[in-house]
Design a protein around this motif. Sequence first.
Motif, PDB file in Angstrom:
ATOM      1  N   LEU A   1       0.751  -1.130   0.114  1.00  0.00           N
ATOM      2  CA  LEU A   1      -0.047   0.037  -0.073  1.00  0.00           C
ATOM      3  C   LEU A   1       0.704   1.257   0.037  1.00  0.00           C
TER       4      LEU A   1
ATOM      5  N   LYS B   1       3.738   1.742  -1.261  1.00  0.00           N
ATOM      6  CA  LYS B   1       4.445   1.715  -2.532  1.00  0.00           C
ATOM      7  C   LYS B   1       3.915   2.506  -3.628  1.00  0.00           C
ATOM      8  N   LEU B   2       2.602   2.544  -3.254  1.00  0.00           N
ATOM      9  CA  LEU B   2       1.489   3.234  -4.251  1.00  0.00           C
ATOM     10  C   LEU B   2       1.669   4.811  -4.299  1.00  0.00           C
TER      11      LEU B   2
ATOM     12  N   ARG C   1       3.813   7.981  -4.524  1.00  0.00           N
ATOM     13  CA  ARG C   1       4.947   8.243  -5.267  1.00  0.00           C
ATOM     14  C   ARG C   1       5.516   9.800  -4.783  1.00  0.00           C
TER      15      ARG C   1
ATOM     16  N   ARG D   1      -7.164   8.609  -5.741  1.00  0.00           N
ATOM     17  CA  ARG D   1      -7.315   7.119  -5.487  1.00  0.00           C
ATOM     18  C   ARG D   1      -7.374   7.127  -3.843  1.00  0.00           C
TER      19      ARG D   1
ATOM     20  N   LEU E   1      -6.707   5.360  -0.328  1.00  0.00           N
ATOM     21  CA  LEU E   1      -5.898   3.968   0.338  1.00  0.00           C
ATOM     22  C   LEU E   1      -6.284   4.093   1.936  1.00  0.00           C
TER      23      LEU E   1
ATOM     24  N   ASP F   1      -9.540   2.266  -3.459  1.00  0.00           N
ATOM     25  CA  ASP F   1      -8.612   1.594  -4.414  1.00  0.00           C
ATOM     26  C   ASP F   1      -7.923   0.175  -3.662  1.00  0.00           C
ATOM     27  N   ARG F   2      -7.323   0.629  -2.611  1.00  0.00           N
ATOM     28  CA  ARG F   2      -6.519  -0.624  -1.872  1.00  0.00           C
ATOM     29  C   ARG F   2      -6.767  -0.437  -0.505  1.00  0.00           C
TER      30      ARG F   2
END
Length: 270
Positions: free
Chosen positions: A10, A12-13, A15, A187, A189, A217-218
């Motif tokens: 999670l 790592k999504l 940036r 997105r 998370l 999304d996650r």
Amino acid sequence: MAEIVSLEALAKLVRPGQSIAIPVEGVSMAATAALIEAGVTDLRIVCVPISGMQADLLIGAKMVGALETSAVSLGEAGGAPRFGAAVRDGAFALRDSTCPAIFAGLLAAQKGVPFMPIAGIIGSDLLRVRPDWKVIDSPVGEAGKVVVVPAIAPDIALFHAPEADRAGNIRIGRHRELAAMAYAAKRTLVTVERIVDRNLLATEDSAAGVLPSLYVDRIAVAERGAWPLPLWDEYPGDDAEVARYAAMARTEEGFHAYLSGFLGRRKQVA
């Protein structure tokens, strides 16, 4: 259907350079630790509408390039020490705001319009430091002047909640600001205490406090993922721990000593 992933996946999504909306309730301290471990830099934080220890940790870890907020405070533990030091040093771009302005910006993004009008800050000193807020004549009625604030469309909304079901629906209860973040963001998370087998949208009573998976999304499971901050209906905040952080983080050395222990403890919980 939102995908259930590990906490590391999670994080790592996210940036470098992305904008992240973070709340004052339902704070994902577990994801905060994972982001610090991942070393993501130049984050553009939008506090909804304020923040505390979460923002202070990210600032102290030199991960913040810009911050939009109404306040950063540790509440009863006092001021946020790394925030204060960074503001004095000019370490990041600070965008002063108000609670209504932040919610109005999120609402504009949700509605797909470039701005949202608000009242109540005509004559405020904030207008001198926010040239992107425009004072205009109201085009309707007899309201006189209004302020229009630009839409706030974060790249990511990040928060913690008690539970999700296997379809990715998230129980947020009465905390509709979390839904506002998700509606506005590109997105979403989410970390949760647990995954449940029942459908959270199954009944009118349960569905009323649920963010549908359409906006998620996650998801990652992180037990006690808000600690040392509280999570509604689950556990209270650890006031002694927040006070300990406030005392240690007054110096750069103390902050890093605290951060090392915090990251280690989060790994043990995970």
